[in-house]
Design a protein around this motif. Sequence first.
Motif, PDB file in Angstrom:
ATOM      1  N   ALA A  44       0.840  -1.199   0.000  1.00  0.00           N
ATOM      2  CA  ALA A  44       0.000   0.000   0.000  1.00  0.00           C
ATOM      3  C   ALA A  44       0.871   1.244   0.000  1.00  0.00           C
ATOM      4  CB  ALA A  44      -0.919  -0.013   1.220  1.00  0.00           C
ATOM      5  N   ALA A  45       1.801   1.317  -0.975  1.00  0.00           N
ATOM      6  CA  ALA A  45       2.664   2.492  -1.093  1.00  0.00           C
ATOM      7  C   ALA A  45       1.814   3.727  -1.343  1.00  0.00           C
ATOM      8  CB  ALA A  45       3.652   2.286  -2.236  1.00  0.00           C
ATOM      9  N   PRO A  46       2.213   4.866  -0.791  1.00  0.00           N
ATOM     10  CA  PRO A  46       1.430   6.092  -0.966  1.00  0.00           C
ATOM     11  C   PRO A  46       1.277   6.440  -2.446  1.00  0.00           C
ATOM     12  CG  PRO A  46       3.156   6.384   0.673  1.00  0.00           C
ATOM     13  CD  PRO A  46       3.421   5.091   0.011  1.00  0.00           C
ATOM     14  N   SER A  47       0.132   6.971  -2.791  1.00  0.00           N
ATOM     15  CA  SER A  47      -0.088   7.435  -4.158  1.00  0.00           C
ATOM     16  C   SER A  47       0.668   8.736  -4.378  1.00  0.00           C
ATOM     17  CB  SER A  47      -1.573   7.656  -4.404  1.00  0.00           C
ATOM     18  OG  SER A  47      -2.037   8.747  -3.614  1.00  0.00           O
ATOM     19  N   VAL A  48       0.769   9.159  -5.632  1.00  0.00           N
ATOM     20  CA  VAL A  48       1.431  10.424  -5.944  1.00  0.00           C
ATOM     21  C   VAL A  48       0.715  11.578  -5.239  1.00  0.00           C
ATOM     22  CG1 VAL A  48       1.916  12.090  -7.791  1.00  0.00           C
ATOM     23  CG2 VAL A  48       2.409   9.654  -8.133  1.00  0.00           C
ATOM     24  N   ALA A  49      -0.613  11.536  -5.241  1.00  0.00           N
ATOM     25  CA  ALA A  49      -1.383  12.595  -4.583  1.00  0.00           C
ATOM     26  C   ALA A  49      -1.091  12.653  -3.085  1.00  0.00           C
ATOM     27  CB  ALA A  49      -2.873  12.390  -4.827  1.00  0.00           C
ATOM     28  N   GLU A  50      -0.988  11.476  -2.459  1.00  0.00           N
ATOM     29  CA  GLU A  50      -0.692  11.436  -1.028  1.00  0.00           C
ATOM     30  C   GLU A  50       0.712  11.960  -0.741  1.00  0.00           C
ATOM     31  OE1 GLU A  50      -3.435   7.626   0.344  1.00  0.00           O
ATOM     32  OE2 GLU A  50      -1.447   7.284  -0.515  1.00  0.00           O
ATOM     33  N   LEU A  51       1.660  11.613  -1.600  1.00  0.00           N
ATOM     34  CA  LEU A  51       3.029  12.081  -1.412  1.00  0.00           C
ATOM     35  C   LEU A  51       3.116  13.612  -1.574  1.00  0.00           C
ATOM     36  CD1 LEU A  51       5.000   9.301  -3.318  1.00  0.00           C
ATOM     37  CD2 LEU A  51       5.036   9.736  -0.852  1.00  0.00           C
ATOM     38  N   ILE A  52       2.367  14.150  -2.539  1.00  0.00           N
ATOM     39  CA  ILE A  52       2.377  15.607  -2.716  1.00  0.00           C
ATOM     40  C   ILE A  52       1.795  16.298  -1.484  1.00  0.00           C
ATOM     41  CG2 ILE A  52       1.278  17.486  -4.014  1.00  0.00           C
ATOM     42  CD1 ILE A  52       1.785  15.843  -6.541  1.00  0.00           C
ATOM     43  N   ALA A  53       0.735  15.715  -0.925  1.00  0.00           N
ATOM     44  CA  ALA A  53       0.166  16.284   0.310  1.00  0.00           C
ATOM     45  C   ALA A  53       1.196  16.250   1.436  1.00  0.00           C
ATOM     46  CB  ALA A  53      -1.089  15.517   0.698  1.00  0.00           C
ATOM     47  N   GLN A  54       2.008  15.202   1.457  1.00  0.00           N
ATOM     48  CA  GLN A  54       3.017  15.072   2.517  1.00  0.00           C
ATOM     49  C   GLN A  54       4.156  16.085   2.350  1.00  0.00           C
ATOM     50  OE1 GLN A  54       4.339  10.983   2.756  1.00  0.00           O
ATOM     51  NE2 GLN A  54       2.223  10.216   2.914  1.00  0.00           N
ATOM     52  N   LEU A  55       4.279  16.685   1.168  1.00  0.00           N
ATOM     53  CA  LEU A  55       5.298  17.719   0.989  1.00  0.00           C
ATOM     54  C   LEU A  55       5.045  18.918   1.900  1.00  0.00           C
ATOM     55  CD1 LEU A  55       5.703  17.830  -2.916  1.00  0.00           C
ATOM     56  CD2 LEU A  55       7.252  16.763  -1.262  1.00  0.00           C
ATOM     57  N   GLY A  56       3.805  19.052   2.330  1.00  0.00           N
ATOM     58  CA  GLY A  56       3.468  20.147   3.232  1.00  0.00           C
ATOM     59  C   GLY A  56       3.273  19.706   4.670  1.00  0.00           C
ATOM     60  N   ASP A  57       3.686  18.499   5.002  1.00  0.00           N
ATOM     61  CA  ASP A  57       3.506  17.968   6.359  1.00  0.00           C
ATOM     62  C   ASP A  57       4.298  18.800   7.376  1.00  0.00           C
ATOM     63  OD1 ASP A  57       2.436  15.155   7.590  1.00  0.00           O
ATOM     64  OD2 ASP A  57       4.209  15.880   8.676  1.00  0.00           O
TER      65      ASP A  57
END
Length: 441
Positions: free
Chosen positions: A25-38
């Motif tokens: 269940a690797a993060p999707s591209v959308a999830e990874l982009i959201a994490q750029l602002g974590d």
Amino acid sequence: HLASVLRRGACFVALIAVCAGAAQAAPSVAELIAQLGDGDFFVRERAQQALADRGVEAFDALMMAQYDEDVEIATRATYLLRRIRIDWVSEDDPLTVRNLMAEYETLDEAGRAERIEQLGELIDLDGVRSLCRLVRFEQDEQLSRRAAVTLLASVSDELSWPAAIEQIEDEIRESPRPAAEWIRVYAAARRDPEAGFEPWAELVRAEQAAFAKRGPDTDRDVVAGLWELDAELLSMLTRRDEALDAMRKTVALDRDSTERLVARIRWLVEMGAGSVLDELEADLAATEVEDAYVWYALAEAHERRGQAEQADQIALKASRLNPGQQAPHLIVGQALRDDGLFKWAGREFELATNLGSPARQATIYAQSFWAEMLHDEQRFVEAAERLDQLVASLREQRNQRQNMAELGGLLPGLLARAHYLRSSDAAASGDTAQQREQLNE
């Protein structure tokens, strides 16, 4: 002790299961982009590296993310886009495309724009896939839009479009770029002009408004190209008045460039827009435009419309512009020769020849170009006689001015060319002996 070992073993098995589940269940591209602002720096860093590893797969989403309201997301997305390497050349591309795009990554904006134009000029849809890649992956928004307009213009005719649309949709996919959306909207309009035209027209009006506000992502060529496509769609719908209005808009955008205006005049002839041409001619006359090449283009337009007398009158007017100036006549003569308008090119070369001394470089060029044009028309003897006159003039100048040794250096090449032209005439008439004699000379 055995119970303790079993408990540790169970924990190890559970840990393996958790890790396996995480891998699946690797993060999707959308999830990874959201994490750029974590809020956690290390989460941001891991997400950035994961997106860098995804490469081209993440490109479309990152293009949107660079405009995110979260400054951290936008900044990191912009950084990642600069790191993604795009393969501008595919093994499936024709050799002509591979040669054109081999050094694309190293070119500046002007060089890239030139490559886009050259791709649009390729025959047999060779440049379609490459232009699609540019629409999708060229990070300069203006160049992406230019590629889209060039692509649509190159395949807009009835024969090319059905063959190209499958390739286009396969390459563009779900790209969120504005230029990709243009292509999807245009494709819908081609499939169902009645239902699809208004969304297309709205898109064109929006780009016109952005250009009027000096938006950085568009330019004059892009907007003019959209209006051209708009006019063609309206013509397909037989909405003639609206089509003519769209044509007028393209002319207005191209008025400040000789090259673009001449191309636009020829397009108007192809579109059968005689009324727009007449309006343009009247306006140019009223504003006393003195661009000979534009007037020759209008003369050509009259000739193609079967108006030979008007064509000759306008061509005569064009030849009388720039009186006493040798260089403009030479330049216009070259342009007319390249366009295949030999009759009028010969007049300009003659004017350029008569306006300069025989030894002047521009005079030598004028007569040489004139001779070569006569050769292209297979008027071999006239071409040779033109070079004979040039040789005679140069010999006279050399004799009068002893320090002009460079003129003597020109003579052997000119004489050889004159003999070659006479050999071509002999070959055309089947006189093999004369052909051999002239080649030996």
